[in-house]
Design a protein around this motif. Sequence first.
Motif, PDB file in Angstrom:
ATOM      1  N   PRO A  29      34.180 -16.168  29.752  1.00  0.00           N
ATOM      2  CA  PRO A  29      34.162 -17.306  30.751  1.00  0.00           C
ATOM      3  C   PRO A  29      33.089 -18.396  30.691  1.00  0.00           C
ATOM      4  N   GLN A  30      31.747 -17.714  30.308  1.00  0.00           N
ATOM      5  CA  GLN A  30      30.792 -18.599  30.022  1.00  0.00           C
ATOM      6  C   GLN A  30      30.826 -19.563  28.848  1.00  0.00           C
ATOM      7  N   LEU A  31      31.645 -19.183  27.859  1.00  0.00           N
ATOM      8  CA  LEU A  31      31.911 -20.102  26.595  1.00  0.00           C
ATOM      9  C   LEU A  31      33.131 -20.920  26.970  1.00  0.00           C
ATOM     10  N   ALA A  32      34.227 -20.437  27.792  1.00  0.00           N
ATOM     11  CA  ALA A  32      35.630 -21.305  27.780  1.00  0.00           C
ATOM     12  C   ALA A  32      36.027 -21.056  28.985  1.00  0.00           C
ATOM     13  N   PRO A 109      33.898 -15.153   9.532  1.00  0.00           N
ATOM     14  CA  PRO A 109      32.656 -15.919  10.039  1.00  0.00           C
ATOM     15  C   PRO A 109      31.708 -14.861   9.487  1.00  0.00           C
ATOM     16  N   SER A 110      30.330 -15.572   9.373  1.00  0.00           N
ATOM     17  CA  SER A 110      29.222 -14.761   8.768  1.00  0.00           C
ATOM     18  C   SER A 110      28.655 -13.770   9.875  1.00  0.00           C
ATOM     19  N   CYS A 111      28.529 -12.575   9.551  1.00  0.00           N
ATOM     20  CA  CYS A 111      27.975 -11.780  10.446  1.00  0.00           C
ATOM     21  C   CYS A 111      26.461 -11.869  10.277  1.00  0.00           C
ATOM     22  N   ALA A 112      26.067 -12.354   9.067  1.00  0.00           N
ATOM     23  CA  ALA A 112      24.604 -12.235   8.861  1.00  0.00           C
ATOM     24  C   ALA A 112      23.713 -13.641   9.552  1.00  0.00           C
ATOM     25  N   SER A 113      24.688 -14.719   9.705  1.00  0.00           N
ATOM     26  CA  SER A 113      24.228 -15.949  10.395  1.00  0.00           C
ATOM     27  C   SER A 113      25.139 -16.382  11.421  1.00  0.00           C
ATOM     28  N   PRO A 114      25.297 -15.952  12.581  1.00  0.00           N
ATOM     29  CA  PRO A 114      26.221 -16.305  13.482  1.00  0.00           C
ATOM     30  C   PRO A 114      25.516 -17.474  14.276  1.00  0.00           C
ATOM     31  N   PRO A 115      26.426 -18.359  14.959  1.00  0.00           N
ATOM     32  CA  PRO A 115      25.926 -19.382  15.872  1.00  0.00           C
ATOM     33  C   PRO A 115      25.098 -18.751  16.883  1.00  0.00           C
ATOM     34  N   LYS A 116      23.905 -19.570  17.295  1.00  0.00           N
ATOM     35  CA  LYS A 116      23.036 -19.021  18.401  1.00  0.00           C
ATOM     36  C   LYS A 116      23.702 -19.461  19.471  1.00  0.00           C
ATOM     37  N   LEU A 117      24.021 -18.442  20.384  1.00  0.00           N
ATOM     38  CA  LEU A 117      24.446 -18.765  21.714  1.00  0.00           C
ATOM     39  C   LEU A 117      23.730 -19.333  22.651  1.00  0.00           C
ATOM     40  N   ALA A 118      22.488 -19.216  22.417  1.00  0.00           N
ATOM     41  CA  ALA A 118      21.374 -19.997  23.378  1.00  0.00           C
ATOM     42  C   ALA A 118      21.595 -21.461  23.018  1.00  0.00           C
ATOM     43  N   LYS A 125      24.614 -29.613  20.717  1.00  0.00           N
ATOM     44  CA  LYS A 125      24.859 -28.503  19.975  1.00  0.00           C
ATOM     45  C   LYS A 125      26.189 -28.015  20.670  1.00  0.00           C
ATOM     46  N   VAL A 126      26.411 -27.793  21.607  1.00  0.00           N
ATOM     47  CA  VAL A 126      27.404 -27.118  22.237  1.00  0.00           C
ATOM     48  C   VAL A 126      28.717 -26.934  21.455  1.00  0.00           C
ATOM     49  N   SER A 127      29.298 -28.155  21.251  1.00  0.00           N
ATOM     50  CA  SER A 127      30.661 -28.464  20.610  1.00  0.00           C
ATOM     51  C   SER A 127      30.519 -27.749  19.315  1.00  0.00           C
ATOM     52  N   GLN A 132      32.408 -22.887  15.844  1.00  0.00           N
ATOM     53  CA  GLN A 132      31.763 -21.747  14.958  1.00  0.00           C
ATOM     54  C   GLN A 132      32.486 -20.231  15.664  1.00  0.00           C
ATOM     55  N   TYR A 133      32.185 -20.197  16.974  1.00  0.00           N
ATOM     56  CA  TYR A 133      32.159 -18.787  17.535  1.00  0.00           C
ATOM     57  C   TYR A 133      33.643 -18.919  18.146  1.00  0.00           C
ATOM     58  N   LEU A 134      34.348 -19.664  18.398  1.00  0.00           N
ATOM     59  CA  LEU A 134      35.937 -19.586  19.189  1.00  0.00           C
ATOM     60  C   LEU A 134      36.724 -20.168  18.379  1.00  0.00           C
TER      61      LEU A 134
END
Length: 264
Positions: A29-32, A109-118, A125-127, A132-134
């Motif tokens: 819910p925090q992301l969508a 999706p790259s497990c080594a360099s995932p998007p920074k959720l922060a 940067k949120v969009s 990338q994540y969803l």
Amino acid sequence: MCNRWVVLAFCCLGQLCADQSLKPQIAAPQLATNNPTLTTVALEKPFCMFDSSLRPNKSYAIYLYAMKESASAISSLVTDNSSKPLDSTFQQTSGGQFGPYKAALFNVPSCASPPKLADVGDVNKVSDVLKQYLFRVGDDGTCLYDPNFLAVCNPPLAPDTTYRFKYVLLDSTEGIMKDQTLWSDPIKTRRVKHPLKIDTWPGRRSGDMIVITSILSVFVFLLLAGFLASVSSAVRGSEGSSTETRCMSQTIQPREPRPQLSSE
């Protein structure tokens, strides 16, 4: 929810890889927010799910399949006898009614360099992070009606309908499936609310209250209009009466008596 985030964190650090028992998850819910909607479902992309199946010098892609929960278990297979992923479309399966259809195709999706959720807290940067994540199933409202559309079609889902989803790892070099998740838990799109049951702000009044309030408002307006018309008519009548009285008083004047002449 917490366990899934722990798994993702360790995967991204290269200390743990997800096994094939994992399944697509609905976005946090925090992301969508407002998820699912009437016609869409936002899913988390399969970060670190297929790392153990990846081989050097190979090209891979992710297929996302969707089907209605009402589809039979027999028709839930997503590959043919030679392990090639099905190319079934939304139209061919009647929107997932008769089996799974391919709703998306994207890079692993790259497990080594995932998007920074922060970075989700950064409006600039949120969009990009969310993209990338969803992945949002049902987000393309034009592909069904565009004769020149050649990509994978991802049309809107049906409201108030339960769906399941599956990720498939495709070996693009050989054109065969190398791995897959289980089908997701049932995810139901939202129902269209009846107009009389829609909550409103403020006070969360029901549709019945809205109708009654509207009728009373119109009634009060008509009463006020009638009252103003009566007052206006009375004022005009009073002014007309005063004018007529003045005219009559000016027209009828008493005559002065004439002096009588003496007979002498």
